[in-house]
Scaffold this active site. Structure first.
Site, mmCIF file in Angstrom:
data_model
loop_
_atom_site.group_PDB
_atom_site.id
_atom_site.type_symbol
_atom_site.label_atom_id
_atom_site.label_comp_id
_atom_site.label_asym_id
_atom_site.label_seq_id
_atom_site.Cartn_x
_atom_site.Cartn_y
_atom_site.Cartn_z
ATOM 1 N N GLN A 17 0.792 -1.228 0.000
ATOM 2 C CA GLN A 17 0.000 0.000 0.000
ATOM 3 C C GLN A 17 0.825 1.278 0.000
ATOM 4 O OE1 GLN A 17 -2.678 -1.769 3.262
ATOM 5 N NE2 GLN A 17 -4.093 -0.468 2.135
ATOM 6 N N ARG A 74 3.646 -0.206 13.003
ATOM 7 C CA ARG A 74 3.366 -1.520 12.418
ATOM 8 C C ARG A 74 3.464 -1.419 10.899
ATOM 9 N NH1 ARG A 74 -2.194 -4.121 11.013
ATOM 10 N NH2 ARG A 74 -1.419 -6.107 10.266
ATOM 11 N N ASN A 163 -1.876 -10.928 8.375
ATOM 12 C CA ASN A 163 -2.884 -9.894 8.502
ATOM 13 C C ASN A 163 -4.183 -10.383 7.868
ATOM 14 O OD1 ASN A 163 -3.689 -6.998 9.027
ATOM 15 N ND2 ASN A 163 -4.154 -7.175 6.839
ATOM 16 N N GLU A 164 -5.212 -10.523 8.663
ATOM 17 C CA GLU A 164 -6.568 -10.752 8.175
ATOM 18 C C GLU A 164 -6.693 -11.931 7.218
ATOM 19 O OE1 GLU A 164 -8.065 -7.071 6.587
ATOM 20 O OE2 GLU A 164 -8.037 -6.106 8.533
ATOM 21 N N ASN A 293 -8.132 -6.236 14.010
ATOM 22 C CA ASN A 293 -8.422 -5.076 13.163
ATOM 23 C C ASN A 293 -9.928 -4.881 13.176
ATOM 24 O OD1 ASN A 293 -5.730 -5.128 12.562
ATOM 25 N ND2 ASN A 293 -5.970 -5.742 10.432
ATOM 26 N N TRP A 411 -5.058 3.056 11.761
ATOM 27 C CA TRP A 411 -4.894 2.850 10.318
ATOM 28 C C TRP A 411 -5.354 4.115 9.619
ATOM 29 C CZ3 TRP A 411 -2.400 -0.739 7.538
ATOM 30 C CH2 TRP A 411 -2.515 -0.612 6.140
ATOM 31 N N GLU A 418 -5.525 1.891 -1.429
ATOM 32 C CA GLU A 418 -6.557 1.180 -0.679
ATOM 33 C C GLU A 418 -7.121 0.029 -1.527
ATOM 34 O OE1 GLU A 418 -7.436 0.855 2.384
ATOM 35 O OE2 GLU A 418 -9.212 -0.349 1.899
ATOM 36 N N TRP A 419 -6.239 -0.887 -1.891
ATOM 37 C CA TRP A 419 -6.615 -2.128 -2.588
ATOM 38 C C TRP A 419 -7.547 -1.864 -3.775
ATOM 39 C CZ3 TRP A 419 -2.841 -4.953 -1.039
ATOM 40 C CH2 TRP A 419 -2.378 -4.853 0.272
ATOM 41 N N PHE A 427 -7.426 6.808 4.041
ATOM 42 C CA PHE A 427 -7.495 6.373 5.436
ATOM 43 C C PHE A 427 -6.432 7.048 6.305
ATOM 44 C CE2 PHE A 427 -10.023 2.703 4.039
ATOM 45 C CZ PHE A 427 -10.760 2.366 5.166
HETATM 46 C C1 PNW Z 1 -7.866 -3.812 6.191
HETATM 47 N N1 PNW Z 1 -13.599 -5.909 4.082
HETATM 48 O O1 PNW Z 1 -8.477 -4.255 5.040
HETATM 49 C C2 PNW Z 1 -6.410 -3.972 5.848
HETATM 50 O O2 PNW Z 1 -5.634 -4.648 6.782
HETATM 51 C C3 PNW Z 1 -5.763 -2.734 5.347
HETATM 52 O O3 PNW Z 1 -4.721 -3.092 4.478
HETATM 53 C C4 PNW Z 1 -6.787 -1.833 4.697
HETATM 54 O O4 PNW Z 1 -6.222 -0.725 4.079
HETATM 55 C C5 PNW Z 1 -7.762 -1.416 5.785
HETATM 56 O O5 PNW Z 1 -8.315 -2.540 6.452
HETATM 57 C C6 PNW Z 1 -8.904 -0.541 5.283
HETATM 58 O O6 PNW Z 1 -9.676 -1.224 4.348
HETATM 59 C C7 PNW Z 1 -9.790 -4.627 4.881
HETATM 60 O O7 PNW Z 1 -14.105 -5.668 2.991
HETATM 61 C C8 PNW Z 1 -10.290 -4.547 3.591
HETATM 62 O O8 PNW Z 1 -14.204 -6.548 4.976
HETATM 63 C C9 PNW Z 1 -11.559 -4.968 3.334
HETATM 64 C C10 PNW Z 1 -12.325 -5.479 4.360
HETATM 65 C C11 PNW Z 1 -11.818 -5.568 5.640
HETATM 66 C C12 PNW Z 1 -10.549 -5.134 5.902
#
Ligand code: PNW
Length: 458
Positions: A17, A74, A163-164, A293, A411, A418-419, A427
């Protein structure tokens, strides 16, 4: 009441990112490099090729953290920057980059919290052996983890394996909106299984070979929204419970109890793989802290019919849970359309404490996106300030109720890729001009600095 003196305050980012430099100094491609070049996958076809160019800016970016008085940062390591093919030959320039970053942080009295995997699988592993779909991946991850412990573990005292895992599995292999973009209702469970085994093996290695000498902690970070029952009806109460189990217990039950939740075992049948006894033993107790998170909350109710819409967290796989998700129309929404519901944060913290026997919890991400604008050199992001203020108030309340929350990472340090939303969702607590890449502290950065100073016991 204030936050305890020892409370860890930090900011978070991830490699893909912010780093950019996607082909600099021998870095190999990751699945996100490949995915983002495909037209239509990311908003306006943005890519992380340049991102915030953090790779070439570490002194400046560490100074931003230092200026806020924060003592923790982090970030994640890009696997294909240190191992361009995912295995085999090491890219020493990639190692040098993280080594320099760690040294710069320590020089500024900031503790590095390092995530080994924040979604950027080396592309070679995906092409050659189907990445997370192949059970061999856990041993390849283990070698990568060993390399990181060996090279950085003398200075890194906090490790996060994954992560997640939920996002990797569901968004990457279920809904196909994140890399590698696959759509399936069985692959997410296989991928989740391999992620868990890879986690357990890496933790076992750290504990047996490194922890005694290096004296660090290691854990996993999972994401979870709160799910509030829509009504008092028992079937809605159960639906909310089930939704939480399919969200976070999928990954946390194995780590704390060595097994998947019954609700998943019952509903998924053969699509949910089984742990061997050895794997189950390796998993049980495999996290020194509960990394969380948390962003938002939704109502959950028993589904009377399968939901057509792809409400996030449910779409495509909703038949597995039989849960309908909804929002209260009075809730304020962020730019992601995620609802601002501070009490959901408190309820989730207490639910986790109860289910997992009061573990140490670290919020490794919490924050929000808004359509920030830079006006005369200032970003007056009052909505973000309000978000932090209210969520932190709930954190403090939970601590006072006995929740062992010991840290909070906002965050994110700065606006970034942002993906699937590209640079369209901000953010950061620092504004980034994506033409000049200049960083400007937003009002929220100044507010947080003061808040932390005033709300932490001296
Ligand atoms: C998290 N959802 O992502 C990530 O750890 C970060 O990289 C990201 O930038 C941040 O939250 C904000 O989005 C998520 O759709 C992305 O449930 C999508 C989801 C959850 C978390």
């Amino acid at each position: 009441m204030k936050f305890p003196k020892q409370f860890t305050w930090g900011v978070a980012t991830s490699a893909y990112q912010i780093e950019g430099a996607w082909q600099q100094d021998g870095k190999g491609p990751s699945i996100w490099d490949a995915f983002s070049q495909i037209p239509g996958k990311v908003h306006d076809n943005h890519t992380g090729n340049v991102a915030c160019n953090h790779y070439n800016n570490i002194k400046n970016d560490v100074a931003l953290i230092k200026a806020m008085g924060l003592k923790a940062y982090r970030f994640s390591i890009s696997w294909s920057r240190v191992l361009p093919q995912g295995r085999g030959e090491v890219n020493e320039k990639g190692i040098q980059f993280y080594s320099d970053l760690i040294d710069e942080l320590l020089k500024n009295d900031i503790e590095p919290w390092v995530t080994l995997y924040h979604w950027d699988l080396p592309l070679a592993l995906h092409l050659e052996m189907d990445g997370w779909l192949n059970s061999d991946i856990s041993d390849i991850f283990l070698d990568y983890a060993a390399l990181c412990f060996e090279r950085f573990g003398n200075r890194v005292k906090h490790w996060i394996t994954f992560n997640e895992a939920w996002v990797v599995a569901i968004l990457g292999y279920g809904q196909g909106v994140f890399a590698p973009g696959r759509i399936s209702n069985s692959e997410p469970y296989l991928v989740g299984h391999h992620l868990l085994i890879a986690h357990a093996k890496a933790v076992n290695l750290y504990r047996t070979r490194f922890q005694k000498i290096q004296n660090g902690k290691i854990g996993i970070t999972n994401n979870c929204d709160w799910r509030e029952p829509l009504t008092n009806a028992p079937e809605d109460q159960e639906a909310a419970q089930r939704a939480l189990e399919f969200f976070v217990s999928w990954f946390a039950d194995p780590v704390y109890f060595g097994k998947y939740p019954d609700s998943m075992v019952e509903r998924l049948g053969d699509r949910l793989p089984k742990f061997t006894n050895e794997e189950s033993e390796l998993l049980k107790g495999s996290s020194d802290f509960f990394g969380l998170n948390h962003y938002t909350t939704m109502f959950a109710s028993e589904a009377t019919e399968v939901q057509e819409t792809s409400v996030y967290g449910n779409g495509g796989l909703s038949e597995d849970q039989n849960v309908n998700l909804s929002l209260d129309p009075s809730w304020k929404l962020t730019a992601m359309k995620w609802a601002v519901v501070p009490w959901g944060c408190g309820k989730l913290l207490e639910w986790i404490s109860e289910r997992y026997n009061n573990p140490e919890i670290i919020i490794t991400e919490n924050g929000c996106a808004y359509n920030d604008e830079l006006v005369n050199g200032h970003v007056n992001d009052i909505d973000r300030i309000e978000y932090f203020e209210k969520y932190l108030e709930k954190c403090l309340e939970s601590i006072n109720k006995g929740v062992k929350l010991t840290g909070y990472f906002c965050w994110s340090l700065m606006d970034n890729f942002e993906w699937a939303s590209g640079y369209n969702k901000r953010f950061g607590i620092h504004y980034v001009n994506f033409k000049t890449l200049e960083r400007t502290p937003k009002a929220s950065a100044k507010w947080l600095t003061e808040y932390i100073k005033n709300q932490t016991e001296q």
